[in-house]
Design a protein around this motif. Structure first.
Motif, mmCIF file in Angstrom:
data_model
loop_
_atom_site.group_PDB
_atom_site.id
_atom_site.type_symbol
_atom_site.label_atom_id
_atom_site.label_comp_id
_atom_site.label_asym_id
_atom_site.label_seq_id
_atom_site.Cartn_x
_atom_site.Cartn_y
_atom_site.Cartn_z
ATOM 1 N N GLY A 46 27.612 43.795 36.261
ATOM 2 C CA GLY A 46 28.790 43.475 37.046
ATOM 3 C C GLY A 46 28.891 42.033 37.494
ATOM 4 O O GLY A 46 29.928 41.598 37.971
ATOM 5 N N TRP A 47 27.821 41.262 37.364
ATOM 6 C CA TRP A 47 27.875 39.857 37.742
ATOM 7 C C TRP A 47 28.665 39.100 36.676
ATOM 8 O O TRP A 47 28.854 39.567 35.553
ATOM 9 C CB TRP A 47 26.477 39.277 37.888
ATOM 10 C CG TRP A 47 25.754 39.741 39.121
ATOM 11 C CD1 TRP A 47 26.059 40.812 39.911
ATOM 12 C CD2 TRP A 47 24.583 39.161 39.682
ATOM 13 N NE1 TRP A 47 25.157 40.931 40.925
ATOM 14 C CE2 TRP A 47 24.232 39.929 40.822
ATOM 15 C CE3 TRP A 47 23.782 38.089 39.351
ATOM 16 C CZ2 TRP A 47 23.138 39.644 41.620
ATOM 17 C CZ3 TRP A 47 22.680 37.799 40.146
ATOM 18 C CH2 TRP A 47 22.371 38.565 41.264
ATOM 19 N N ASN A 69 29.517 40.180 32.745
ATOM 20 C CA ASN A 69 30.885 40.539 32.358
ATOM 21 C C ASN A 69 31.472 39.571 31.339
ATOM 22 O O ASN A 69 32.231 39.983 30.459
ATOM 23 C CB ASN A 69 31.782 40.658 33.588
ATOM 24 C CG ASN A 69 31.577 41.982 34.298
ATOM 25 O OD1 ASN A 69 31.192 42.970 33.691
ATOM 26 N ND2 ASN A 69 31.818 41.999 35.588
ATOM 27 N N ILE A 128 34.435 45.466 31.346
ATOM 28 C CA ILE A 128 33.655 44.813 32.402
ATOM 29 C C ILE A 128 33.135 45.877 33.353
ATOM 30 O O ILE A 128 33.646 46.994 33.432
ATOM 31 C CB ILE A 128 34.474 43.751 33.165
ATOM 32 C CG1 ILE A 128 35.665 44.374 33.887
ATOM 33 C CG2 ILE A 128 34.914 42.644 32.243
ATOM 34 C CD1 ILE A 128 36.325 43.414 34.868
ATOM 35 N N LEU A 129 32.073 45.515 34.066
ATOM 36 C CA LEU A 129 31.472 46.420 35.046
ATOM 37 C C LEU A 129 31.898 45.979 36.434
ATOM 38 O O LEU A 129 32.000 44.790 36.716
ATOM 39 C CB LEU A 129 29.946 46.388 34.933
ATOM 40 C CG LEU A 129 29.381 46.774 33.569
ATOM 41 C CD1 LEU A 129 27.889 46.536 33.535
ATOM 42 C CD2 LEU A 129 29.710 48.209 33.244
ATOM 43 N N GLU A 130 32.154 46.919 37.288
ATOM 44 C CA GLU A 130 32.558 46.614 38.673
ATOM 45 C C GLU A 130 31.342 46.453 39.535
ATOM 46 O O GLU A 130 30.359 47.027 39.379
ATOM 47 C CB GLU A 130 33.445 47.737 39.213
ATOM 48 C CG GLU A 130 34.694 47.943 38.400
ATOM 49 C CD GLU A 130 35.647 46.757 38.430
ATOM 50 O OE1 GLU A 130 35.722 46.080 39.465
ATOM 51 O OE2 GLU A 130 36.302 46.525 37.414
#
Length: 130
Positions: A113-114, A118, A128-130
């Motif tokens: 998520g960083w 992403n 992308i990761l939250e």
């Protein structure tokens, strides 16, 4: 596919020929939603494709264990080493780092998520990761 590519790479390395595989990441759709791993790093490894060798800085080299440094040095001087290979420590079957707890500082920029994580995921066509 990965096994075939590894075998081909080993066979052709003597001739200066490299072999690479392009495999799509996990594709999410209704049928597979329940099978998604809990750990977003599982079966990803996209960050490890940026480095052929673990990217130690000078300060980390003096603190790394002799065994880990020997692995890196042996690989860097072997016929298998190519700048385009994924990181030596990436387990291609699981998509995880074999020495996650000893990974260099630069690798820690790629936490799930960083921004660095992403950015690579977007370039690879992954969500992308939250």
């Amino acid at each position: 596919m990965i096994g075939l590519t590894k075998t081909t790479a080993r066979e052709l390395a003597r001739r200066g020929i490299t072999a690479n595989a392009v495999a799509p990441g996990y594709i999410e759709f209704d049928m597979t939603k329940k099978d998604l791993p809990n750990n977003p790093c599982e079966n990803c490894g996209i960050c490890c494709l940026s480095f052929s060798l673990p990217p130690f800085d000078a300060n980390e080299l003096v603190r790394a264990s002799d065994d880990l440094l020997r692995q890196v040095d042996d690989y860097a001087h072997s016929a298998r080493y190519q700048d385009s290979n994924p990181c030596l420590w990436l387990d291609l079957d699981s998509g995880k780092c074999r020495h996650h707890e000893s990974r260099p500082f630069l690798c820690r920029w790629f936490e799930p998520g960083w921004a660095a994580c992403n950015d690579l995921r977007v370039k690879a066509g992954l969500p992308i990761l939250e």
